[in-house]
Structures are given as C-alpha cells and as structure tokens.
Design a protein around this motif. Structure first.
Motif, PDB file in Angstrom:
ATOM      1  N   TRP A 156     -80.920 -40.317 -14.143  1.00 48.49           N
ATOM      2  CA  TRP A 156     -81.320 -38.922 -13.958  1.00 48.49           C
ATOM      3  C   TRP A 156     -80.201 -37.982 -14.412  1.00 48.49           C
ATOM      4  O   TRP A 156     -80.456 -36.952 -15.025  1.00 48.49           O
ATOM      5  N   VAL A 157     -78.960 -38.351 -14.132  1.00 49.22           N
ATOM      6  CA  VAL A 157     -77.821 -37.556 -14.620  1.00 49.22           C
ATOM      7  C   VAL A 157     -77.814 -37.558 -16.148  1.00 49.22           C
ATOM      8  O   VAL A 157     -77.692 -36.507 -16.792  1.00 49.22           O
ATOM      9  N   LEU A 158     -77.958 -38.735 -16.737  1.00 48.91           N
ATOM     10  CA  LEU A 158     -77.918 -38.849 -18.198  1.00 48.91           C
ATOM     11  C   LEU A 158     -79.049 -38.051 -18.833  1.00 48.91           C
ATOM     12  O   LEU A 158     -78.856 -37.386 -19.859  1.00 48.91           O
ATOM     13  N   PHE A 159     -80.217 -38.101 -18.231  1.00 48.74           N
ATOM     14  CA  PHE A 159     -81.350 -37.323 -18.736  1.00 48.74           C
ATOM     15  C   PHE A 159     -81.021 -35.843 -18.739  1.00 48.74           C
ATOM     16  O   PHE A 159     -81.262 -35.137 -19.725  1.00 48.74           O
ATOM     17  N   ARG A 160     -80.447 -35.331 -17.651  1.00 47.69           N
ATOM     18  CA  ARG A 160     -80.143 -33.901 -17.568  1.00 47.69           C
ATOM     19  C   ARG A 160     -79.056 -33.493 -18.549  1.00 47.69           C
ATOM     20  O   ARG A 160     -79.093 -32.398 -19.114  1.00 47.69           O
ATOM     21  N   VAL A 161     -78.085 -34.370 -18.751  1.00 46.33           N
ATOM     22  CA  VAL A 161     -77.018 -34.062 -19.718  1.00 46.33           C
ATOM     23  C   VAL A 161     -77.602 -33.901 -21.119  1.00 46.33           C
ATOM     24  O   VAL A 161     -77.316 -32.914 -21.817  1.00 46.33           O
ATOM     25  N   GLU A 162     -78.426 -34.857 -21.526  1.00 54.74           N
ATOM     26  CA  GLU A 162     -78.960 -34.836 -22.889  1.00 54.74           C
ATOM     27  C   GLU A 162     -80.095 -33.825 -23.047  1.00 54.74           C
ATOM     28  O   GLU A 162     -80.088 -33.016 -23.980  1.00 54.74           O
ATOM     29  N   PHE A 163     -81.066 -33.879 -22.161  1.00 54.98           N
ATOM     30  CA  PHE A 163     -82.229 -33.003 -22.294  1.00 54.98           C
ATOM     31  C   PHE A 163     -81.845 -31.540 -22.111  1.00 54.98           C
ATOM     32  O   PHE A 163     -82.328 -30.664 -22.826  1.00 54.98           O
ATOM     33  N   GLY A 164     -80.941 -31.270 -21.164  1.00 57.70           N
ATOM     34  CA  GLY A 164     -80.480 -29.897 -20.973  1.00 57.70           C
ATOM     35  C   GLY A 164     -79.776 -29.367 -22.199  1.00 57.70           C
ATOM     36  O   GLY A 164     -79.974 -28.214 -22.606  1.00 57.70           O
ATOM     37  N   ALA A 165     -78.953 -30.219 -22.833  1.00 55.55           N
ATOM     38  CA  ALA A 165     -78.261 -29.797 -24.055  1.00 55.55           C
ATOM     39  C   ALA A 165     -79.253 -29.556 -25.188  1.00 55.55           C
ATOM     40  O   ALA A 165     -79.092 -28.636 -25.994  1.00 55.55           O
ATOM     41  N   GLY A 250     -64.853 -34.708 -33.499  1.00 54.26           N
ATOM     42  CA  GLY A 250     -64.223 -33.589 -32.804  1.00 54.26           C
ATOM     43  C   GLY A 250     -63.504 -34.018 -31.549  1.00 54.26           C
ATOM     44  O   GLY A 250     -63.432 -35.215 -31.225  1.00 54.26           O
ATOM     45  N   ASN A 251     -62.953 -33.058 -30.833  1.00 54.87           N
ATOM     46  CA  ASN A 251     -62.235 -33.297 -29.582  1.00 54.87           C
ATOM     47  C   ASN A 251     -62.957 -32.572 -28.442  1.00 54.87           C
ATOM     48  O   ASN A 251     -62.847 -31.355 -28.312  1.00 54.87           O
ATOM     49  N   PHE A 252     -63.684 -33.305 -27.630  1.00 57.73           N
ATOM     50  CA  PHE A 252     -64.426 -32.691 -26.525  1.00 57.73           C
ATOM     51  C   PHE A 252     -64.001 -33.293 -25.186  1.00 57.73           C
ATOM     52  O   PHE A 252     -64.841 -33.607 -24.342  1.00 57.73           O
ATOM     53  N   ALA A 253     -62.681 -33.434 -25.019  1.00 55.90           N
ATOM     54  CA  ALA A 253     -62.122 -34.008 -23.790  1.00 55.90           C
ATOM     55  C   ALA A 253     -62.847 -35.325 -23.491  1.00 55.90           C
ATOM     56  O   ALA A 253     -63.027 -36.144 -24.378  1.00 55.90           O
ATOM     57  N   TRP A 254     -63.296 -35.493 -22.231  1.00 57.56           N
ATOM     58  CA  TRP A 254     -63.961 -36.752 -21.904  1.00 57.56           C
ATOM     59  C   TRP A 254     -65.481 -36.598 -21.813  1.00 57.56           C
ATOM     60  O   TRP A 254     -66.171 -37.475 -21.293  1.00 57.56           O
ATOM     61  N   LEU A 255     -66.036 -35.492 -22.312  1.00 52.85           N
ATOM     62  CA  LEU A 255     -67.475 -35.280 -22.233  1.00 52.85           C
ATOM     63  C   LEU A 255     -68.238 -36.432 -22.869  1.00 52.85           C
ATOM     64  O   LEU A 255     -69.174 -36.984 -22.279  1.00 52.85           O
ATOM     65  N   ASN A 256     -67.875 -36.814 -24.075  1.00 55.79           N
ATOM     66  CA  ASN A 256     -68.590 -37.886 -24.762  1.00 55.79           C
ATOM     67  C   ASN A 256     -68.372 -39.231 -24.079  1.00 55.79           C
ATOM     68  O   ASN A 256     -69.307 -40.025 -23.949  1.00 55.79           O
ATOM     69  N   TRP A 257     -67.142 -39.464 -23.607  1.00 55.42           N
ATOM     70  CA  TRP A 257     -66.837 -40.770 -23.023  1.00 55.42           C
ATOM     71  C   TRP A 257     -67.534 -40.975 -21.688  1.00 55.42           C
ATOM     72  O   TRP A 257     -67.984 -42.084 -21.387  1.00 55.42           O
ATOM     73  N   ILE A 258     -67.641 -39.930 -20.894  1.00 54.62           N
ATOM     74  CA  ILE A 258     -68.327 -40.119 -19.612  1.00 54.62           C
ATOM     75  C   ILE A 258     -69.834 -40.214 -19.830  1.00 54.62           C
ATOM     76  O   ILE A 258     -70.537 -40.912 -19.090  1.00 54.62           O
ATOM     77  N   THR A 259     -70.354 -39.564 -20.859  1.00 55.57           N
ATOM     78  CA  THR A 259     -71.766 -39.719 -21.191  1.00 55.57           C
ATOM     79  C   THR A 259     -72.046 -41.152 -21.627  1.00 55.57           C
ATOM     80  O   THR A 259     -73.054 -41.757 -21.229  1.00 55.57           O
ATOM     81  N   ILE A 260     -71.161 -41.707 -22.429  1.00 56.06           N
ATOM     82  CA  ILE A 260     -71.276 -43.116 -22.821  1.00 56.06           C
ATOM     83  C   ILE A 260     -71.215 -44.016 -21.593  1.00 56.06           C
ATOM     84  O   ILE A 260     -71.989 -44.973 -21.451  1.00 56.06           O
ATOM     85  N   THR A 261     -70.309 -43.695 -20.685  1.00 54.12           N
ATOM     86  CA  THR A 261     -70.142 -44.491 -19.469  1.00 54.12           C
ATOM     87  C   THR A 261     -71.433 -44.534 -18.659  1.00 54.12           C
ATOM     88  O   THR A 261     -71.864 -45.594 -18.189  1.00 54.12           O
ATOM     89  N   VAL A 262     -72.057 -43.372 -18.474  1.00 52.95           N
ATOM     90  CA  VAL A 262     -73.307 -43.321 -17.716  1.00 52.95           C
ATOM     91  C   VAL A 262     -74.409 -44.071 -18.461  1.00 52.95           C
ATOM     92  O   VAL A 262     -75.222 -44.776 -17.842  1.00 52.95           O
ATOM     93  N   ALA A 263     -74.436 -43.938 -19.778  1.00 51.13           N
ATOM     94  CA  ALA A 263     -75.471 -44.632 -20.559  1.00 51.13           C
ATOM     95  C   ALA A 263     -75.362 -46.146 -20.421  1.00 51.13           C
ATOM     96  O   ALA A 263     -76.378 -46.852 -20.411  1.00 51.13           O
ATOM     97  N   VAL A 264     -74.146 -46.661 -20.294  1.00 50.50           N
ATOM     98  CA  VAL A 264     -73.953 -48.109 -20.142  1.00 50.50           C
ATOM     99  C   VAL A 264     -74.678 -48.628 -18.905  1.00 50.50           C
ATOM    100  O   VAL A 264     -75.204 -49.754 -18.898  1.00 50.50           O
ATOM    101  N   SER A 265     -74.739 -47.817 -17.855  1.00 53.59           N
ATOM    102  CA  SER A 265     -75.376 -48.276 -16.619  1.00 53.59           C
ATOM    103  C   SER A 265     -76.875 -48.494 -16.793  1.00 53.59           C
ATOM    104  O   SER A 265     -77.505 -49.156 -15.953  1.00 53.59           O
TER     105      SER A 265
END
Length: 481
Positions: A156-165, A250-265
C-alpha cells in the motif's frame, strides 16, 4: 493462525530489512555529520529556538525535552550503530520482542530528528523512511514468518508512492502529457549525477519513450501489486528497474533506494530461496498478532487523508497528515523547470568591495558551480545545503529563513559550515565581504565539451545578494569618543 504469516516471503523480508537498515544508516550518518551547521545550537536554524516556539504536540521529539549538540550527536550516532547492527543481522539474533524494540528505537530517534529539522528535513523521503520504518517494527524476525497484513501494508505504501507521483505529473506540468518533460529534466533537476549530461543529450524520441514508460510504471503497474503472484512480482520488478534508471540519472538522496527496498517486499522469491527456515513456520504469539491487527486498523484509518488527496483535483505532494509521519502522501516533479539558475557564493578580502575586485568562489560538493567539474554521485547520501541552494535559486523566498545566517557564517569562517562545502577560498582568514550572484547554467554541447572540457556553460543574470559584511559593533556608553 496459519493464514497470519507468509513463511515463503522470508527471503524478501530479509532483503527488505537489511536494505532498510542500510538506508537508516546513511540517514543517521548524514544527520550526525551535518547537523551542527544546519540545526545545532549555533546553526542556521537552531533547534533550541524552534522548540521554544513549536510545542511538543505539533512536533513530538526527544529534543523537545532537552537539547544539546552533544545529545543530538549521541542520538544520531546511536541510530547509526543500531542500524549497522541490524544491517549485519542482529535482528535475527535476538527474540522477537528485542528485534521489534531495535526497529522501534530507530524510528523514534529519526522521528525526533525530522520533527525538529525544519526546512532542512522537509523532503518526502524523510516521511517515507519514517512510514516504512514504522511498519518494519511489526514485520518480525527469524522467529516468526512475515505477517501477511504488514506485507500488504508495505504494498500500500509502494502504491501510494508510485501512483501519487504519477497523478501529480498528469495533473501538473503539461510537458508530462506532451511527453516532453525529459527534454529539460536531466539538466534542471536539483542535483545532476555523473551520467546526467549524457542522459540530457539522448535523442528526443528516447526522452519521449522515457516519459511514456514513466506514466505506465507509475499509473498502471502499481495496480498489479495487489494481484496474485507472479504478476505482483513482475509489477514490483518493473518498479525496481525504473527506480534503478533514476538512480543512475540523478541524485535523489535515498528516495529511489527506499522505494526499491519496499518493492523487494512484494517479490516472491520462492523459486530462488528454497524452503523457509523451520522457525519461520512457527505460529505467531498472540500479543504479536494483536499488535499487527491494531497497526493495520490504524494505518487503514489514517489512509483516508492520502486517499482524499490523491483523488482531489488540488492534489498536493509530500505531505504528512499526522505528526508521527505514519501515513503520508508522496509525489515528485509535478512541475519541471525549463532553465537552470544557480546561486554562486563569492567572497573578497578587499576592504572596499569593487565589482571587478578579487572575488573568489566557494565550491559546493554536489550542486553545479565550477564549469569544468563533472557532476558527482552522492545519493543515497543527502547533501542538504546543496539541495536548499537549488531551491534558493528558484526563489529567494525559499531561502528567507536560512540564507542570511548562512552568509553570516561564511563571514565568520564558521568551521562547521565550511565543512559542508567542497572548497573554501579563504583558508587563512574569513573574507571581509560576501556576495551572491545568480547565473543561468546549461549543459555544454558535445562540441563544447570536446573543445573546452567544460560540462557547464553559464551566463551572469544579476546580483542575488549585494556585498555584505558583518555589522560593525556599536560603541558602548563607556567607550571613548
């Protein structure tokens, strides 16, 4: 309650927890190394002044109770040590309650930092780390199988991150609908990376394909996270691939990495992981099941605000609806700039500042300043001053609270502030005057790069801050006339 856990997801949980601990580690180390100049007792936006104005109920934090730079450093380094321990697998070496306590400690310490971080911590990935970190408390360890409800909450978090964007883009800048935003984005993004110059010079049809692929990944693919396997794994893998594309561009701090982390689950590793460890098949303790149920209900209730925001025509991005950052709304680049302006800081030791005097530039670690310096890769590390300087170039209003204190610290040669910079042109004594100038930057062409070796070309626009010096001390009554 065999249905309560999903033992086959044990490897996905292990990777998720190790990766999240790594993100926490980067966040805490960054806080420890940068806080003194930004929010320390003598920083640009001091925490003691902030907590005197903002009550605990609006910004709950350990530092509302007491603040000192030593205490802040202790909390940040403690968080880094706990994160490193969890990264090394400490969560599976202690009982279930102990593992939950370690994850809860990370969440509490980082919440305390974010809630007093003010504009330096007003980024969507701060709330995302806190939201995901809160759910990680209830994901369990090797003593129990991953709870199904928490796995769904992560989706649900991953959905909101992607769909909201995706929604914020379609409702925002027309260039997203015309598939032309990436004609500009790689050049005008807050902090380009080492490959951004090359991405910018890709053929325009490729940029249009990038835009179209982004819309598919953010508006269509997230729906399939809630379908049976292997479709959900394919959706998660698509999101991971897209995020890796963003990592290298680009450089987006850890935004991309934490999104990847959630997607792994959301990935089913059954075919690769083999059978789950015997302990993962044990039933969950009743107290643990009750906690997971309670958290699930809490998240569902709090989700009404992000859902209303997503379906609203006035959708906002990166907003927390509760002071604990438990359920938030996300989004990025609803508007894409067509031009890139940069604030360049300069100082002089001359007692009388002349426009053509001996002005020397300060060098920043990440943001473009020197024309011949190739952009560097810093993400997932977050260079907070460099990011805020990008906002300052967009409008002086974004820098109203901190830019004056920043200039003052350059004039005093503040050691902590200078540590945030790559180059200090006044190593022996601080300058007498500091000024800021606004330049229009653009990437050079292939020909310009070959002939000059410069990655950037710039044109002076105007003065951003006229020459400023420290105020002269006022004479006291006892001072001689």
């Amino acid at each position: 309650m065999d249905w309560f856990t999903a033992p086959d997801y044990w490897l996905g949980r292990l990777i998720f927890q190790r990766a999240l601990a790594g993100v926490y580690l980067v966040a805490f180390v960054g806080a420890a190394l940068q806080f003194r100049a930004l929010i320390g007792a003598n920083g640009m936006l001091p925490v003691p002044e902030y907590v005197r104005i903002v009550p605990f109920r609006r910004a709950p934090s350990l530092f509302q109770l007491r603040y000192s730079d030593r205490l802040f450093a202790g909390c940040a380094w403690t968080g880094a040590l706990v994160a490193a321990a969890l990264l090394a697998g400490a969560g599976d070496l202690v009982p279930l309650g102990g593992a939950m306590a370690l994850w809860a400690l990370l969440w509490l310490l980082y919440l305390s930092i974010v809630n007093v971080g003010q504009t330096w911590y007003a980024f969507g990935w701060e709330s995302l780390l806190l939201e995901v970190g809160f759910l990680a408390v209830f994901l369990g360890n090797a003593d129990v199988g991953p709870p199904v409800l928490v796995l769904w909450l992560l989706r649900w978090v991953l959905f909101r991150v992607e769909f909201g964007a995706g929604l914020i883009k379609m409702r925002g800048d027309a260039c997203w609908r015309k598939l032309t935003c990436l004609y500009y984005h790689h050049e005008t993004q807050p902090m380009p990376g080492p490959l951004s110059w090359f991405f910018h010079h890709l053929p325009r049809p490729v940029h249009r394909v990038e835009c179209a692929a982004n819309h598919v990944t953010q508006l269509l693919v997230p729906v399939f996270l809630f379908t049976p396997q292997p479709v959900a794994s394919i959706a998660a893998g698509t999101i991971i691939a897209t995020q890796l594309w963003l990592v290298i561009s680009g450089n987006f701090a850890w935004l991309n990495w934490i999104t990847i982390t959630v997607a792994v689950s959301a990935v089913d590793f059954t075919g690769l992981a083999g059978p789950p460890p015997p302990a993962a098949g044990r039933g969950a303790p009743l107290w643990y099941a009750v906690l997971v149920f309670a958290v699930t209900v809490l998240v569902l209730v709090l989700s009404r605000h992000p859902v209303r925001n997503m379906i609203s025509r006035r959708q906002v991005m990166n907003r927390s609806f509760d002071v604990l950052h438990l359920v938030n709304t996300y989004g990025a680049f609803g508007t894409v700039g067509r031009i890139r302006d940069e604030v360049v800081m300069e100082g002089t030791a001359d007692e009388v500042p002349h426009a053509d005097g001996d002005w020397r530039e300060y060098g920043f670690k990440g943001k473009p300043t020197e024309l011949g310096r190739m952009p560097r890769q810093f993400a997932p590390y977050h260079l907070r001053l460099d990011w805020l300087m990008w906002f300052a170039a967009l409008s002086p209003g974004y820098a109203r609270d901190w830019f004056g204190p920043f200039v003052e610290r350059l004039l005093t040669g503040d050691r902590d502030t200078l540590r945030l910079l790559r180059h200090n042109p006044f190593p022996d004594a601080p300058p007498v005057y500091v000024r800021a100038r606004l330049y229009r930057y653009r990437f050079t062409t292939w020909r310009e790069l070959r002939e000059t070796g410069a990655w950037w070309h710039r044109t002076l626009l105007r003065e951003y801050l006229p020459p400023a010096r420290l105020a002269e001390p006022r004479p006291t009554d006892s001072a001689p006339a």
